[in-house]
Design a protein around this motif. Structure first.
Motif, PDB file in Angstrom:
ATOM      1  N   ARG B 217       0.746  -1.120   0.101  1.00 31.79           N
ATOM      2  CA  ARG B 217      -0.084   0.059   0.061  1.00 31.79           C
ATOM      3  C   ARG B 217       0.662   1.243  -0.139  1.00 31.79           C
ATOM      4  O   ARG B 217       1.913   1.533   0.479  1.00 31.79           O
ATOM      5  CB  ARG B 217      -0.739  -0.087   1.214  1.00 31.79           C
ATOM      6  CG  ARG B 217      -2.011   0.917   1.358  1.00 31.79           C
ATOM      7  CD  ARG B 217      -2.959   0.867   2.375  1.00 31.79           C
ATOM      8  NE  ARG B 217      -3.985   2.031   2.269  1.00 31.79           N
ATOM      9  CZ  ARG B 217      -4.767   2.135   3.060  1.00 31.79           C
ATOM     10  NH1 ARG B 217      -4.936   1.367   4.261  1.00 31.79           N
ATOM     11  NH2 ARG B 217      -5.526   3.062   3.005  1.00 31.79           N
ATOM     12  N   THR B 219       0.757   5.656  -0.434  1.00 30.24           N
ATOM     13  CA  THR B 219      -0.221   7.074  -0.750  1.00 30.24           C
ATOM     14  C   THR B 219      -0.089   7.598  -2.220  1.00 30.24           C
ATOM     15  O   THR B 219       1.218   7.013  -2.971  1.00 30.24           O
ATOM     16  CB  THR B 219       0.163   8.166   0.301  1.00 30.24           C
ATOM     17  OG1 THR B 219       1.331   8.553   0.224  1.00 30.24           O
ATOM     18  CG2 THR B 219      -0.203   7.528   1.678  1.00 30.24           C
ATOM     19  N   GLU B 233      10.252  15.815  -1.627  1.00 26.37           N
ATOM     20  CA  GLU B 233       9.399  15.493  -0.798  1.00 26.37           C
ATOM     21  C   GLU B 233       9.807  14.853   0.479  1.00 26.37           C
ATOM     22  O   GLU B 233      10.150  13.736   0.396  1.00 26.37           O
ATOM     23  CB  GLU B 233       8.359  14.520  -1.586  1.00 26.37           C
ATOM     24  CG  GLU B 233       7.376  15.327  -2.203  1.00 26.37           C
ATOM     25  CD  GLU B 233       6.153  15.704  -1.345  1.00 26.37           C
ATOM     26  OE1 GLU B 233       6.264  16.035   0.186  1.00 26.37           O
ATOM     27  OE2 GLU B 233       5.009  15.908  -1.871  1.00 26.37           O
ATOM     28  N   PRO B 234      10.642  15.660   1.423  1.00 25.67           N
ATOM     29  CA  PRO B 234      11.234  15.149   2.442  1.00 25.67           C
ATOM     30  C   PRO B 234      10.286  14.385   3.107  1.00 25.67           C
ATOM     31  O   PRO B 234      10.758  13.655   3.812  1.00 25.67           O
ATOM     32  CB  PRO B 234      11.983  16.476   3.279  1.00 25.67           C
ATOM     33  CG  PRO B 234      11.808  17.361   2.082  1.00 25.67           C
ATOM     34  CD  PRO B 234      10.782  17.345   0.982  1.00 25.67           C
ATOM     35  N   ALA B 235       9.237  14.913   3.503  1.00 25.86           N
ATOM     36  CA  ALA B 235       8.200  14.233   4.309  1.00 25.86           C
ATOM     37  C   ALA B 235       7.788  12.772   3.891  1.00 25.86           C
ATOM     38  O   ALA B 235       7.361  12.045   4.592  1.00 25.86           O
ATOM     39  CB  ALA B 235       6.775  15.182   4.282  1.00 25.86           C
ATOM     40  N   ILE B 236       8.025  12.747   2.524  1.00 25.55           N
ATOM     41  CA  ILE B 236       7.770  11.345   2.093  1.00 25.55           C
ATOM     42  C   ILE B 236       8.805  10.496   2.650  1.00 25.55           C
ATOM     43  O   ILE B 236       8.574   9.194   2.740  1.00 25.55           O
ATOM     44  CB  ILE B 236       7.599  11.405   0.540  1.00 25.55           C
ATOM     45  CG1 ILE B 236       6.340  12.308   0.183  1.00 25.55           C
ATOM     46  CG2 ILE B 236       7.342   9.971  -0.159  1.00 25.55           C
ATOM     47  CD1 ILE B 236       5.024  11.702   0.669  1.00 25.55           C
ATOM     48  N   PHE B 238      10.839  10.836   5.060  1.00 25.45           N
ATOM     49  CA  PHE B 238      10.397  10.705   6.345  1.00 25.45           C
ATOM     50  C   PHE B 238       9.314   9.698   6.752  1.00 25.45           C
ATOM     51  O   PHE B 238       9.678   8.794   7.481  1.00 25.45           O
ATOM     52  CB  PHE B 238       9.939  12.077   6.987  1.00 25.45           C
ATOM     53  CG  PHE B 238       9.634  12.012   8.359  1.00 25.45           C
ATOM     54  CD1 PHE B 238      10.457  10.949   9.340  1.00 25.45           C
ATOM     55  CD2 PHE B 238       8.600  12.689   9.156  1.00 25.45           C
ATOM     56  CE1 PHE B 238      10.106  11.068  10.736  1.00 25.45           C
ATOM     57  CE2 PHE B 238       8.413  12.969  10.383  1.00 25.45           C
ATOM     58  CZ  PHE B 238       9.143  11.928  11.114  1.00 25.45           C
ATOM     59  N   LEU B 239       8.224   9.655   6.127  1.00 23.36           N
ATOM     60  CA  LEU B 239       7.383   8.688   6.059  1.00 23.36           C
ATOM     61  C   LEU B 239       7.880   7.177   5.750  1.00 23.36           C
ATOM     62  O   LEU B 239       7.698   6.283   6.465  1.00 23.36           O
ATOM     63  CB  LEU B 239       6.226   8.781   4.996  1.00 23.36           C
ATOM     64  CG  LEU B 239       5.067   7.895   5.048  1.00 23.36           C
ATOM     65  CD1 LEU B 239       4.256   7.739   6.749  1.00 23.36           C
ATOM     66  CD2 LEU B 239       3.920   7.949   4.282  1.00 23.36           C
ATOM     67  N   LYS B 241      10.982   6.125   6.369  1.00 20.83           N
ATOM     68  CA  LYS B 241      11.865   5.878   7.432  1.00 20.83           C
ATOM     69  C   LYS B 241      10.704   5.277   8.836  1.00 20.83           C
ATOM     70  O   LYS B 241      10.980   4.319   9.045  1.00 20.83           O
ATOM     71  CB  LYS B 241      12.519   6.955   8.008  1.00 20.83           C
ATOM     72  CG  LYS B 241      13.716   7.561   7.195  1.00 20.83           C
ATOM     73  CD  LYS B 241      14.959   6.730   7.309  1.00 20.83           C
ATOM     74  CE  LYS B 241      15.878   7.418   6.112  1.00 20.83           C
ATOM     75  NZ  LYS B 241      16.235   6.402   5.012  1.00 20.83           N
ATOM     76  N   LEU B 242       9.593   6.239   8.742  1.00 20.35           N
ATOM     77  CA  LEU B 242       8.684   5.682   9.826  1.00 20.35           C
ATOM     78  C   LEU B 242       8.308   4.408   9.509  1.00 20.35           C
ATOM     79  O   LEU B 242       8.186   3.419  10.492  1.00 20.35           O
ATOM     80  CB  LEU B 242       7.784   6.985   9.715  1.00 20.35           C
ATOM     81  CG  LEU B 242       6.750   7.117  10.952  1.00 20.35           C
ATOM     82  CD1 LEU B 242       7.744   7.361  12.071  1.00 20.35           C
ATOM     83  CD2 LEU B 242       5.711   8.048  10.609  1.00 20.35           C
ATOM     84  N   LYS B 243       7.983   3.918   8.363  1.00 22.80           N
ATOM     85  CA  LYS B 243       7.415   2.758   7.794  1.00 22.80           C
ATOM     86  C   LYS B 243       8.215   1.517   7.950  1.00 22.80           C
ATOM     87  O   LYS B 243       8.102   0.639   8.395  1.00 22.80           O
ATOM     88  CB  LYS B 243       6.971   2.701   6.367  1.00 22.80           C
ATOM     89  CG  LYS B 243       5.698   3.562   5.960  1.00 22.80           C
ATOM     90  CD  LYS B 243       5.464   3.257   4.612  1.00 22.80           C
ATOM     91  CE  LYS B 243       3.790   3.611   4.469  1.00 22.80           C
ATOM     92  NZ  LYS B 243       3.405   3.635   2.797  1.00 22.80           N
TER      93      LYS B 243
END
Lengths: 366, 332
Positions: B217, B219, B233-236, B238-239, B241-243
């Motif tokens: 899955r 986004t 897209e640093p936030a992506i 980051f996501l 890494k979070l994942k």
């Protein structure tokens, strides 16, 4: 001058009132005093999905992405800790208020939680979410010890410390017998108070040892349980009353009904219970955590200080008993501790002082 | 870049915005699947009726293109063809309806993998169909999605060597006589060029079809970020890494549970061992008790006593031996 601010936090402070929510309400009041409109962004705006196994971490991240869609309208954004971490990097002028350091918290409670909880706190909430939340934002911390932990664990720098505060107009001494009558607590008992969640991170194992001690059988225990605690976990003793779901502003009644507060927590970022009880002139026997590290440096308050909890919780329990007996026997000492506590809180942790410091830190000049 | 094996599948569904795109984008891969006996289905979203008559010599272009699709499908070995009949050139207006129809089709077929045009294919219908596939990925689907190339190249993670089936692929393209403005050979050349270009990545001569295969899955912004190398897209990042941390924690939890299970088993085994040991000790102590009994002591001293009372060669011993022999005979 700012016109519009956004606050990103966990819960709507008007629906749920814990310590941090009270802090957020104070922050909103400060901004509104300066004619700044405030919008709240809270976790309930985000529906849980299955992008991450950890649904809470997912909400924390996506709250930030949600905010990123509408950040253009704001002059400043103030995030509470890692909430809204997905707002990365920030485009509006951003502040991050650290109420704790999860990596330090994880280390402090490592011995009493599962390995997975430790890793989750240390790496997911700490090293990743909390540390990244500080990027390119003005960093504020609620206490000197949290600032120190942020430096040590995440290498963050330029952290401004604005000590949390106590509303000394609400948290103040009033008639003990009145308070006891209102709460149906025996008026002639020697009353010990515990406020918080009942788990080992808060030192419930130590509490149990103390409460069941034969030396303290004549003490009446009042327990104000924090949200999400099962009261069946408490020891079964006859001289005890448990109160649940007490709103933050009402805790003042309990402080005033108590002769002393016992607070053997393993970790606190600030420790509202310590500061609020002292503001009500009630002696607090506490471990060396949070704000206690700053205020219990000198006598007479130092007499009530317990060392930080190491593996030997039995030794801490013995010390608790010793200090309880000491204060029980000496009414004058209790009075002296109470008045010293109030004076320290009024001087260093008052709402008025916090207002001035926070306004300066946020760049709102009076 | 390594050349890959075909992604494993039992049933495959190819989504094509118009007749012919499936042969351009993944004709070789289709031929490879069908050559292995794997069921391949084709969903033709629009039948491509918008080609102006001046380009073709037929009156009913829709029927002609559908007939060509069936012929090309036969060449590629496709098992089933579904014409969904949405209007050519306007797929973007029907994304929800197409999504519903495709969801049902995917369920009915039980497809393990679907192929769709990439979101960077420069044609409105291709992009619309690609967005429908992206929606499947966003909402979480049990099947994998592979994006294929037609009009341009994309960032890919799957490279299939179609050299051995290139002739079949080209033969399928040639079936689209009217669809390709009566010049199919021109398109054969273009697609050959596209597939040949990928030798750049394969580092070996041949013809390759490139895909971006998505098996989890994601986004929408993660998808676009991946395709654009996540440049802004640093936030992506980051996501992601979070994942990764999130997944690791789940793995650790699983392993810890296994560990606890094993520890419980070991503890049980130790208990069983201790119990067996106690039983052995008890039996040993019984033997020791027996050794101390009068009968046992008599038995163990019997031969020494016999030799002392009845010395070897003595008369009494001879009688004793004789009697013993008689007794034994009597027994047998």
């Amino acid at each position: 001058m700012y016109k519009k601010a956004a606050i990103i936090t966990a819960f709507n402070p008007y629906h749920f009132k814990g310590g941090i929510e009270t802090y957020i309400i104070q922050l909103i009041a400060l901004l509104r005093d300066h004619k700044i409109d405030v919008d709240l962004y809270t976790l309930d705006l985000i529906k849980n999905d299955t992008n991450l196994f950890n649904g809470f971490a997912e909400k924390i991240y996506f709250l930030g992405r949600k905010f990123a869609e509408s950040d253009i309208g704001y002059d400043i954004v103030i995030a509470n800790s890692f909430y809204g971490a997905g707002y990365f990097p920030p485009r509006a002028r951003a502040f991050n208020i650290y109420h704790s350091c999860h990596a330090a918290f994880a280390d402090a409670i490592k011995d009493v939680v599962s390995e997975n909880t430790y890793f989750e706190l240390r790496y997911l909430y700490g090293e990743l979410l909390e540390s990244v939340s500080g990027y390119d934002r003005t960093l504020l911390s609620v206490s000197e010890n949290v600032a120190d932990e942020l430096r040590r664990y995440y290498g963050l720098s330029d952290i401004k410390v604005i000590n949390s505060c106590v509303n000394t107009n609400i948290f103040k001494k009033f008639d003990k017998q009145e308070a006891r009558k209102k709460l149906f607590i025996p008026e002639d008992a020697y009353v010990a108070l515990y406020v918080g969640r009942w788990d080992k991170t808060k030192g419930c194992d130590i509490m149990e040892e103390v409460m069941t001690s034969r030396l303290l059988q004549d003490i009446y225990w009042v327990i104000v349980l924090g949200t999400g605690t099962d009261k069946n976990l408490l020891p079964k003793i006859h001289n005890m009353r448990i109160f649940e779901e007490i709103e933050h502003d009402r805790v003042v009644e309990f402080y005033n009904a108590a002769d002393f507060v016992l607070f053997p927590s393993r970790y606190e970022s600030f420790g509202y219970v310590i500061a609020e009880a002292l503001a009500c002139e009630v002696p607090v026997i506490t471990t060396n955590v949070g704000v206690a590290q700053a205020i219990y440096k000198d006598y007479p308050l130092k007499m009530l200080l317990l060392p930080a909890v190491s593996d030997n919780s039995g030794a801490i329990a013995d010390l608790c008993i010793e200090k309880i007996l000491l204060t029980k026997e000496d009414i004058e000492l209790r009075k002296a501790l109470g008045s010293e506590g109030r004076s320290v809180i009024e001087k260093n942790y008052s709402l008025a002082k916090w207002h001035v410091q926070m306004a300066k830190a946020l760049g709102i000049y009076i | 870049m390594t050349v890959h094996e075909l992604p494993p599948a039992k049933k495959v569904l190819i989504l094509t915005p118009h007749p012919d795109d499936e042969s351009f984008g993944c004709g070789g891969t289709i031929a490879l699947y069908t050559s292995k006996g794997i069921e391949v289905n084709l969903a033709v979203i629009s039948s491509g009726e918008s080609i102006p008559k001046k380009f073709t010599g037929v009156n009913d272009i829709l029927k002609a293109r559908e007939d060509e699709t069936l012929e090309a499908s036969k060449v590629l070995g496709i098992n089933n063809v579904y014409f969904l009949g949405f209007p050519d050139g306007s797929l973007a207006l029907y994304k929800d309806d197409i999504g519903v129809r495709l969801s049902k089709l995917i369920n009915d077929i039980e497809a393990d993998i679907i192929f769709a045009p990439s979101p960077f294919d420069n044609h409105d219908d291709h992009i619309a169909l690609s967005e429908i596939a992206i929606k499947f990925i966003e909402t979480g689907c049990a099947f994998k999605v592979a994006f294929y190339e037609v009009y341009g190249t994309i960032r890919f993670n799957l490279l299939i060597d179609v050299s051995n089936v290139l002739a079949i692929k080209e033969s399928a393209i040639r079936k689209y006589h009217y669809s390709l403005f009566e010049q199919p050979e021109l398109f054969v050349e273009s697609v050959r060029g596209l597939n040949r270009f990928r030798t750049f990545h394969a580092r070996q001569a041949g013809y390759y079809e490139a895909f971006w295969l998505v098996s989890g899955r994601m986004t929408k912004s993660e998808i676009y970020s991946w395709l654009t190398y996540g440049l802004d897209e640093p936030a992506i990042k980051f996501l992601s890494k979070l994942k990764a941390v999130d997944k690791l924690l789940v793995e650790i939890d699983k392993k810890n549970q296994i560990l606890q299970l094993r520890e419980a088993e070991i503890s049980e085994a130790i208990k069983a061992k201790t119990k067996a040991f106690a039983e052995v000790s008890e039996l040993k102590s019984k033997i020791e008790a027996m050794e101390k009994s009068l009968l046992w002591r008599f038995g163990s001293k019997y031969y020494a006593m016999r030799d002392r009372i009845l010395p070897e060669g003595s008369f009494q011993r001879n009688i004793y031996n004789h009697l013993l022999k008689c007794l034994k005979k009597g027994q047998t």
